[in-house]
Design a protein around this motif. Structure first.
Motif, PDB file in Angstrom:
ATOM      1  N   PRO A 122      47.123  44.488  16.392  1.00  0.00           N
ATOM      2  CA  PRO A 122      48.554  44.642  16.647  1.00  0.00           C
ATOM      3  C   PRO A 122      48.824  45.009  18.112  1.00  0.00           C
ATOM      4  O   PRO A 122      47.968  45.602  18.779  1.00  0.00           O
ATOM      5  CB  PRO A 122      48.966  45.784  15.714  1.00  0.00           C
ATOM      6  CG  PRO A 122      47.756  46.273  15.027  1.00  0.00           C
ATOM      7  CD  PRO A 122      46.576  45.504  15.492  1.00  0.00           C
ATOM      8  N   LYS A 123      50.015  44.654  18.558  1.00  0.00           N
ATOM      9  CA  LYS A 123      50.393  44.919  19.949  1.00  0.00           C
ATOM     10  C   LYS A 123      50.971  46.318  20.137  1.00  0.00           C
ATOM     11  O   LYS A 123      51.644  46.574  21.118  1.00  0.00           O
ATOM     12  CB  LYS A 123      51.457  43.911  20.371  1.00  0.00           C
ATOM     13  CG  LYS A 123      50.918  42.607  20.907  1.00  0.00           C
ATOM     14  CD  LYS A 123      52.069  41.718  21.329  1.00  0.00           C
ATOM     15  CE  LYS A 123      52.682  42.149  22.657  1.00  0.00           C
ATOM     16  NZ  LYS A 123      53.955  41.483  22.909  1.00  0.00           N
TER      17      LYS A 123
ATOM     18  N   VAL B 227      55.390  42.764  18.921  1.00  0.00           N
ATOM     19  CA  VAL B 227      54.990  41.540  18.206  1.00  0.00           C
ATOM     20  C   VAL B 227      54.752  40.434  19.229  1.00  0.00           C
ATOM     21  O   VAL B 227      55.191  40.522  20.376  1.00  0.00           O
ATOM     22  CB  VAL B 227      56.098  41.057  17.229  1.00  0.00           C
ATOM     23  CG1 VAL B 227      56.270  42.012  16.074  1.00  0.00           C
ATOM     24  CG2 VAL B 227      57.412  40.842  17.974  1.00  0.00           C
ATOM     25  N   ASP B 228      54.087  39.372  18.783  1.00  0.00           N
ATOM     26  CA  ASP B 228      53.968  38.166  19.598  1.00  0.00           C
ATOM     27  C   ASP B 228      55.142  37.249  19.301  1.00  0.00           C
ATOM     28  O   ASP B 228      55.714  37.304  18.202  1.00  0.00           O
ATOM     29  CB  ASP B 228      52.659  37.442  19.278  1.00  0.00           C
ATOM     30  CG  ASP B 228      51.485  38.126  19.966  1.00  0.00           C
ATOM     31  OD1 ASP B 228      51.633  38.506  21.149  1.00  0.00           O
ATOM     32  OD2 ASP B 228      50.438  38.298  19.308  1.00  0.00           O
ATOM     33  N   GLU B 229      55.464  36.393  20.243  1.00  0.00           N
ATOM     34  CA  GLU B 229      56.515  35.412  19.995  1.00  0.00           C
ATOM     35  C   GLU B 229      55.957  34.355  19.047  1.00  0.00           C
ATOM     36  O   GLU B 229      54.872  33.826  19.283  1.00  0.00           O
ATOM     37  CB  GLU B 229      56.930  34.746  21.306  1.00  0.00           C
ATOM     38  CG  GLU B 229      58.040  33.728  21.106  1.00  0.00           C
ATOM     39  CD  GLU B 229      58.568  33.151  22.427  1.00  0.00           C
ATOM     40  OE1 GLU B 229      57.996  33.487  23.483  1.00  0.00           O
ATOM     41  OE2 GLU B 229      59.527  32.378  22.361  1.00  0.00           O
TER      42      GLU B 229
ATOM     43  N   ILE C   7      62.750  39.836  15.619  1.00  0.00           N
ATOM     44  CA  ILE C   7      61.510  40.621  15.729  1.00  0.00           C
ATOM     45  C   ILE C   7      60.907  40.867  14.340  1.00  0.00           C
ATOM     46  O   ILE C   7      59.688  40.801  14.161  1.00  0.00           O
ATOM     47  CB  ILE C   7      61.792  41.968  16.457  1.00  0.00           C
ATOM     48  CG1 ILE C   7      62.307  41.709  17.876  1.00  0.00           C
ATOM     49  CG2 ILE C   7      60.542  42.855  16.493  1.00  0.00           C
ATOM     50  CD1 ILE C   7      61.424  40.869  18.771  1.00  0.00           C
TER      51      ILE C   7
ATOM     52  N   ALA D 267      59.187  37.761  13.201  1.00  0.00           N
ATOM     53  CA  ALA D 267      57.898  37.637  13.912  1.00  0.00           C
ATOM     54  C   ALA D 267      56.852  38.553  13.276  1.00  0.00           C
ATOM     55  O   ALA D 267      55.694  38.167  13.066  1.00  0.00           O
ATOM     56  CB  ALA D 267      58.079  37.978  15.393  1.00  0.00           C
ATOM     57  N   ARG D 268      57.261  39.750  12.940  1.00  0.00           N
ATOM     58  CA  ARG D 268      56.364  40.712  12.287  1.00  0.00           C
ATOM     59  C   ARG D 268      55.949  40.189  10.899  1.00  0.00           C
ATOM     60  O   ARG D 268      54.782  40.269  10.513  1.00  0.00           O
ATOM     61  CB  ARG D 268      57.064  42.071  12.171  1.00  0.00           C
ATOM     62  CG  ARG D 268      56.298  43.131  11.397  1.00  0.00           C
ATOM     63  CD  ARG D 268      55.059  43.602  12.119  1.00  0.00           C
ATOM     64  NE  ARG D 268      54.328  44.609  11.356  1.00  0.00           N
ATOM     65  CZ  ARG D 268      53.060  44.915  11.550  1.00  0.00           C
ATOM     66  NH1 ARG D 268      52.363  44.317  12.512  1.00  0.00           N
ATOM     67  NH2 ARG D 268      52.465  45.839  10.823  1.00  0.00           N
TER      68      ARG D 268
ATOM     69  N   HIS E  77      55.700  37.212   9.938  1.00  0.00           N
ATOM     70  CA  HIS E  77      54.731  36.132  10.144  1.00  0.00           C
ATOM     71  C   HIS E  77      53.342  36.725  10.417  1.00  0.00           C
ATOM     72  O   HIS E  77      52.343  36.274   9.846  1.00  0.00           O
ATOM     73  CB  HIS E  77      55.209  35.273  11.316  1.00  0.00           C
ATOM     74  CG  HIS E  77      54.309  34.143  11.627  1.00  0.00           C
ATOM     75  ND1 HIS E  77      54.219  33.029  10.822  1.00  0.00           N
ATOM     76  CD2 HIS E  77      53.429  33.959  12.633  1.00  0.00           C
ATOM     77  CE1 HIS E  77      53.331  32.202  11.328  1.00  0.00           C
ATOM     78  NE2 HIS E  77      52.828  32.734  12.428  1.00  0.00           N
ATOM     79  N   GLU E  78      53.314  37.769  11.230  1.00  0.00           N
ATOM     80  CA  GLU E  78      52.014  38.372  11.600  1.00  0.00           C
ATOM     81  C   GLU E  78      51.318  39.020  10.406  1.00  0.00           C
ATOM     82  O   GLU E  78      50.097  38.987  10.302  1.00  0.00           O
ATOM     83  CB  GLU E  78      52.210  39.403  12.722  1.00  0.00           C
ATOM     84  CG  GLU E  78      52.425  38.737  14.068  1.00  0.00           C
ATOM     85  CD  GLU E  78      52.716  39.712  15.200  1.00  0.00           C
ATOM     86  OE1 GLU E  78      53.080  39.224  16.279  1.00  0.00           O
ATOM     87  OE2 GLU E  78      52.578  40.947  15.016  1.00  0.00           O
TER      88      GLU E  78
ATOM     89  N   PHE F 237      60.783  47.947  12.837  1.00  0.00           N
ATOM     90  CA  PHE F 237      60.866  46.858  13.809  1.00  0.00           C
ATOM     91  C   PHE F 237      62.305  46.451  14.129  1.00  0.00           C
ATOM     92  O   PHE F 237      62.542  45.750  15.108  1.00  0.00           O
ATOM     93  CB  PHE F 237      60.052  45.646  13.329  1.00  0.00           C
ATOM     94  CG  PHE F 237      58.576  45.901  13.434  1.00  0.00           C
ATOM     95  CD1 PHE F 237      57.880  45.565  14.577  1.00  0.00           C
ATOM     96  CD2 PHE F 237      57.903  46.542  12.401  1.00  0.00           C
ATOM     97  CE1 PHE F 237      56.528  45.845  14.695  1.00  0.00           C
ATOM     98  CE2 PHE F 237      56.554  46.831  12.505  1.00  0.00           C
ATOM     99  CZ  PHE F 237      55.860  46.476  13.660  1.00  0.00           C
TER     100      PHE F 237
ATOM    101  N   GLU G 267      63.113  47.941  17.356  1.00  0.00           N
ATOM    102  CA  GLU G 267      62.356  47.280  18.427  1.00  0.00           C
ATOM    103  C   GLU G 267      63.053  45.995  18.885  1.00  0.00           C
ATOM    104  O   GLU G 267      62.971  45.620  20.047  1.00  0.00           O
ATOM    105  CB  GLU G 267      60.929  46.981  17.957  1.00  0.00           C
ATOM    106  CG  GLU G 267      60.084  48.234  17.804  1.00  0.00           C
ATOM    107  CD  GLU G 267      59.892  48.976  19.129  1.00  0.00           C
ATOM    108  OE1 GLU G 267      59.343  48.378  20.069  1.00  0.00           O
ATOM    109  OE2 GLU G 267      60.296  50.147  19.209  1.00  0.00           O
TER     110      GLU G 267
END
Ligand SMILES: Cc1ncc(COP(=O)(O)O)c(C=O)c1O
Ligand SMILES: [Zn+2]
Length: 422
Positions: free
Chosen positions: A2-3, A67-69, A120, A123-124, A126-127, A212, A215
């Motif tokens: 994780p970022k 998160v990543d894009e 966001i 995106a989370r 998805h991760e 998130f 965020e």
């Protein structure tokens, strides 16, 4: 990997690792702040690395996001954020301010501020490989989740009160989410959503409950920081280097309190990085009939006492705010305050914003109504530079809009009838 480093409870300060918790603090239900590796960001990046990026969307702040894009084509999910700031010269004069700007969040892909949070969270989702994302919503958060999910090919379920304005419900349906209307309030929908997420293993986006969301919302603070560097520099060109002035004051409408706490988090990230010297003041605006956070702020307490909310501003009509404590702190820690506005003031604000080309829904216009109120009570002086957010489009609730203005006359299609009318 994780970022982000993990989470910190806003009430008891307990730290959690990224996979230990997903929502609020298991000990006391406190909202969790996502903790970033500020040291590592500082060593890897300079403000220039962000300011020089071509991407105008919120993804330009990727190094500061947990998160990543999501990869893929350019979609509405990739276009959230990057909203314009307008200078409202004639309204400034009318209200008695030297400088008044409006950041128009209705320009987001689904026409409200909530796209920031939903982008966001999607995106989370998805991760972590979530199959279904669910949220409770007065309308906008749901429309945003439905829209961002549609763009990303993510399944979404939305619980909204059956009283939600039809345009918002239409958005939910058009974006292909499973829509469930609850015969109850937003608060009822919120509690039901949490239970369903628990029972069925859905990933819950609920405002404030999901760490998130803040965020995503903090990206508005990053945009304000970037915009203010320019606007502020122009001022100094005009008045000379030594010119002293009060800090930028940002007016935000508040329901659950997650937008104002998200913006506060964004400013705190920037200060921690050493990229921002002077934090703007945050002033929260609530509807008189839904003023729980304002009540707590003025009672100098962090105890959040629910009310039976009643206001035309449906997006900020909340019995029990889900991010109340951080929202109280956002004003307190920035030297800001809370104020309340009546439904009449909100309707007047819709018409006034409309007169300069901005169409706001009631909750969006509430922030500007707060500016008018703050100037009239002397809370802010004419020399204060003010930025108000319009958090949602007027097209979301045309019934309220029609109540803000006189209706149009209907005439016979003849020249005579026009002459008579004029
Ligand atoms: C248009 C609009 N303005 C303001 C808010 C208030 O945000 P929060 O509930 O995070 O305080 C919302 C939330 O739904 C909204 O949709
Ligand atoms: Zn805690």
């Amino acid at each position: 990997m994780p970022k982000f480093l993990g989470y910190r409870c806003s009430l008891c300060g307990t730290e959690y690792s990224p996979n230990e918790v997903a929502y609020t603090c298991p000990k006391d239900g406190g909202n969790l702040d996502v903790t970033l590796d500020i040291e590592s960001i500082r060593t890897k990046y300079q403000p220039e690395d962000i300011l020089s990026r071509n991407d105008p969307s919120l993804w330009r702040y990727l190094p500061l996001l947990p998160v990543d894009e999501p990869v893929g084509d350019s979609t509405p999910l990739h276009a959230a954020g990057g909203t314009p700031v307008f200078k409202l010269t004639s309204l400034a004069k009318k209200v008695g301010l030297q400088n008044l700007w409006l950041k128009d969040e209705s320009r987001n892909p689904t026409a409200s501020f909530k796209d920031r949070a939903s982008a966001i969270v999607v995106a989370r989702a998805h991760e972590i490989g979530a199959e279904i994302v669910v949220t409770a919503s007065t309308g906008n958060a749901g429309a945003a989740l439905a829209g961002m999910s549609a763009a990303a090919g993510q399944k979404a379920i939305i619980f909204a009160p059956k009283s939600a304005p039809p345009a918002k419900v239409a958005q939910l349906l058009i974006f292909g989410a499973k829509v469930i209307l609850v015969d109850g309030t937003y608060d009822d929908a919120f509690d039901l959503t949490v239970k369903c997420a628990d029972e069925f293993g859905w990933y819950c986006r609920n405002t404030g409950y999901n760490p998130f969301t803040a965020e995503g919302k903090k990206t508005a603070a990053f945009e304000i920081w970037e915009w203010w560097q320019d606007a502020h520099a122009k001022w100094h060109d005009e008045f000379g280097e030594g010119h002293e002035h009060p800090p930028l004051t940002v007016f935000v409408s508040v329901g659950d309190g997650n937008i104002i706490s998200g913006i506060h988090k964004g400013f705190k990230d920037l200060v921690e990085l050493g990229w921002m010297q002077r934090m703007p003041r945050l002033i929260g605006v609530q509807a008189e009939g839904s003023a729980v956070i304002s009540n707590a702020f003025h009672a100098e307490t962090e105890t959040i006492q629910p009310v039976k909310a009643q206001t035309i501003a449906d997006s900020i009509s909340v019995d029990l705010p889900r991010d109340g404590v951080r929202a109280v702190r956002a004003a307190r820690e920035t030297g800001g305050t809370y104020l309340t506005v009546s439904d009449e003031e909100i309707l007047k604000a819709i018409a006034e914003l409309g007169s300069v080309g901005v169409f706001a829904e009631p909750a969006g216009a509430a922030a500007y109504a707060g500016v008018v109120r703050a100037v009239s009570t002397g809370e802010v002086g004419s020399e204060n530079p003010i930025l108000a957010l319009n958090t949602g489009s007027g097209l979301k609730d045309i019934r309220a809009a029609m109540n803000a203005v006189a209706s149009a006359p209907v005439i016979e299609p003849t020249l005579d009838a026009v002459k008579k009318l004029l």
